[in-house]
Design an enzyme around this catalytic site. Structure first.
Site, PDB file in Angstrom:
ATOM      1  N   HIS A  50      30.877 -19.302  39.004  1.00 32.74           N
ATOM      2  CA  HIS A  50      32.313 -19.305  38.679  1.00 32.74           C
ATOM      3  C   HIS A  50      32.868 -20.694  39.008  1.00 32.74           C
ATOM      4  CE1 HIS A  50      36.418 -17.177  38.633  1.00 32.74           C
ATOM      5  NE2 HIS A  50      36.655 -18.445  38.907  1.00 32.74           N
TER       6      HIS A  50
ATOM      7  N   LYS B 165      38.771 -28.433  34.385  1.00 32.10           N
ATOM      8  CA  LYS B 165      39.851 -28.849  35.293  1.00 32.10           C
ATOM      9  C   LYS B 165      39.399 -29.896  36.311  1.00 32.10           C
ATOM     10  CE  LYS B 165      42.548 -24.549  35.696  1.00 32.10           C
ATOM     11  NZ  LYS B 165      41.731 -23.461  35.138  1.00 32.10           N
TER      12      LYS B 165
ATOM     13  N   HIS C 225      39.501 -13.158  35.992  1.00 28.52           N
ATOM     14  CA  HIS C 225      40.083 -13.474  37.293  1.00 28.52           C
ATOM     15  C   HIS C 225      40.995 -12.294  37.651  1.00 28.52           C
ATOM     16  CE1 HIS C 225      38.890 -17.541  36.293  1.00 28.52           C
ATOM     17  NE2 HIS C 225      39.316 -18.003  37.443  1.00 28.52           N
TER      18      HIS C 225
ATOM     19  N   ASP D 206      34.234 -22.172  42.371  1.00 25.20           N
ATOM     20  CA  ASP D 206      35.572 -22.165  41.784  1.00 25.20           C
ATOM     21  C   ASP D 206      36.017 -23.610  41.497  1.00 25.20           C
ATOM     22  OD1 ASP D 206      37.656 -20.851  40.606  1.00 25.20           O
ATOM     23  OD2 ASP D 206      38.615 -20.170  42.448  1.00 25.20           O
ATOM     24  N   ASN D 207      37.229 -23.974  41.872  1.00 24.89           N
ATOM     25  CA  ASN D 207      37.769 -25.267  41.458  1.00 24.89           C
ATOM     26  C   ASN D 207      37.243 -26.423  42.311  1.00 24.89           C
ATOM     27  OD1 ASN D 207      39.722 -23.002  40.831  1.00 24.89           O
ATOM     28  ND2 ASN D 207      40.495 -24.631  39.536  1.00 24.89           N
TER      29      ASN D 207
ATOM     30  N   HIS E  64      35.285 -24.271  37.182  1.00 23.47           N
ATOM     31  CA  HIS E  64      36.277 -24.711  36.177  1.00 23.47           C
ATOM     32  C   HIS E  64      36.014 -26.180  35.887  1.00 23.47           C
ATOM     33  CE1 HIS E  64      38.984 -21.134  36.389  1.00 23.47           C
ATOM     34  NE2 HIS E  64      38.433 -21.020  37.600  1.00 23.47           N
TER      35      HIS E  64
ATOM     36  N   GLU F 132      44.264 -12.533  42.273  1.00 26.39           N
ATOM     37  CA  GLU F 132      44.185 -13.700  43.158  1.00 26.39           C
ATOM     38  C   GLU F 132      45.539 -13.863  43.839  1.00 26.39           C
ATOM     39  OE1 GLU F 132      42.874 -17.247  41.168  1.00 26.39           O
ATOM     40  OE2 GLU F 132      42.729 -18.395  43.030  1.00 26.39           O
TER      41      GLU F 132
HETATM   42 ZN   LIG Z   1      38.489 -19.425  38.886  1.00 26.75          ZN
END
Ligand SMILES: [Zn+2]
Length: 437
Positions: free
Chosen positions: A80, A85, A231, A331-332, A82, A234
């Site tokens: 997972h 981004k 998602h 994640d990010n 991104h 969150e």
């Molecule tokens: Zn995410």
């Protein structure tokens, strides 16, 4: 490479001797385990794992690289992320570190800057880092508010092809779920996702007609042979618990594709009875859950001037005990949702162990960044050590868990097809031209 803890032999056939392996990641071989760790010799020939033998049993005549008890892991899976981004923190940071600050600043940056050229440079920076750290398989979400999918998906397909021998890539269309009921928008996104071999996704929140949205989403996924990765929840807000609705929708629609949900933070804010009921439905629906502990710890329970009082993560142990497939991921990375990160699954694992208490015992924990996410992503041959498989391994000087989890393991060796790769990380200065926008 300089700085690595040992030198690999330059030979067609050799053995890594006295290696320590997480038993949960080894197929077809077992031995006496201590804290889930076993000792073995690994014979490598022509880039593949030929044999896994008891420590000391490698044939006498073979070239040997003595691991002196150091750990050998399979390459990692980061399920997972991104990557569209990633790495624009310096041109558009999150001024207060909140979820709203993240949403607003990502939106502004996307509208201003996300050309194919801009995304490619940042996406590739992430891939170079991930590869150097030992990752073999990545799933990324791609922001899919039109017209972005028409830019991001073709670019993704190019990168998937260019990187296929180093990192296998999957992409999820992260779409605004309210558009699911607007055929003029939704049908186009579904068509683009299907054309480029992606999955359908989005971030759930309480929306009018939410059940109808989920039914439409699952029907579109079924009609087009697409899997789903959402998602979910969150937030620290107890009132938001879309996870239960997602599980019910999968069951109600008899959806047979794979369904993954990420985050599920608000599950940890429910009373015992509610949590048990929802976990039961998630297990019954066969939904997999990925926790994003670093991002959750960063964004959840952040209030100006106040100290956070909860960790932000979902009920990981309870979900696992109920039979749900559970994993953790990055994640990010260096964007308004998370100011830090380097696509390093060792960091993700180390932080996950601490935040989620995956220790005491650690016996099977190594699965959360390897075998289980590989299974969830439909690539069970990745994330395990098995005879006959490509010799894609990450080798560490650390011999035991306390050694492994106490240092960043910067001196690791990443072996792909039996050969050490160049582990130099990309230079942040390469991104400077993008940050001047
Ligand atoms: Zn995410």
């Amino acid at each position: 490479m300089a700085g690595e803890f040992m030198t690999l032999p330059n030979a067609r056939r050799f053995a890594l001797t006295d290696a320590t392996l997480p038993a949960v990641l080894v197929k077809g071989f077992s031995g006496p385990a201590r804290e889930g760790l076993i000792q073995a010799d690994i014979v490598i020939a022509d880039g593949r794992i030929e044999r896994i033998l008891p420590a000391g049993a490698a044939p006498a005549e073979i070239v040997k690289a003595d691991m002196r008890g150091g750990m050998a892991w399979p390459c990692f899976v980061d399920m997972h992320t991104h990557l569209d981004k990633a790495h624009f923190w310096d041109r558009r940071p999150n001024p207060d570190g909140t979820f709203m600050g993240a949403l607003e600043n990502v939106r502004a940056d996307r509208i201003a800057n996300w050309s194919a050229e801009d995304i490619r440079a940042r996406f590739e920076f992430s891939l170079k880092s991930a590869y150097a750290h030992g990752t073999r398989l990545i799933r990324t979400h791609l922001d899919s508010i039109p017209p972005q999918p028409d830019i991001s998906f073709p670019l993704f397909a190019e990168l998937r092809e260019e990187w296929k021998d180093r990192i296998a890539l999957q992409a999820v269309a992260l779409l605004p779920l309210e558009c699911v009921l607007e055929p003029a928008i939704f049908d186009g996104i579904v068509a683009t996702t299907k054309r480029y071999g992606g999955l359908l996704g989005g971030a759930t929140r309480i929306l009018p007609d939410f059940e109808r949205i989920l039914d439409t989403l699952f029907r579109a996924a079924a009609d087009n042979g697409l899997d789903v990765d959402l998602h979910a929840d969150e937030t620290e807000d107890r009132q938001v618990l879309t996870l239960e609705a997602i599980a019910e929708a999968k069951l109600r629609n008899r959806f047979e594709g794979s369904v993954t949900v990420g985050h599920c933070c608000s599950l940890a804010r429910q009373d015992e009875e509610t949590a048990r009921r929802v976990i039961g439905k998630v297990a019954e629906a066969g939904i997999s859950v990925v926790s994003l502990p670093m991002c959750n710890m960063y964004l959840q329970d952040r209030h100006a001037g106040a100290t956070p009082r909860w960790r932000g993560v979902t009920l990981f142990h309870e979900l696992t005990a109920a039979g749900v497939k559970t994993a953790v991921a990055s994640d990010n990375t260096r964007d308004p949702f998370y100011a830090y990160g380097d696509m390093d699954p060792v960091e993700v694992f180390r932080e996950a162990v601490r935040i989620l208490h995956l220790d005491h015992p650690l016996d099977t924990s190594a699965r959360v960044v390897t075998a289980t996410p590989a299974e969830i992503l439909g690539r069970p041959e990745i994330g395990v050590i098995a005879e006959g498989a490509p010799a894609d391994l990450v080798l560490f000087s650390a011999r035991r868990w306390s050694e492994f989890l106490s240092r960043p393991q910067a001196d690791r060796i990443v072996m792909r097809n039996g050969m050490g790769i160049d582990r130099r990380l990309p230079d942040y200065r390469d991104l400077d031209p993008l940050m001047e926008k």
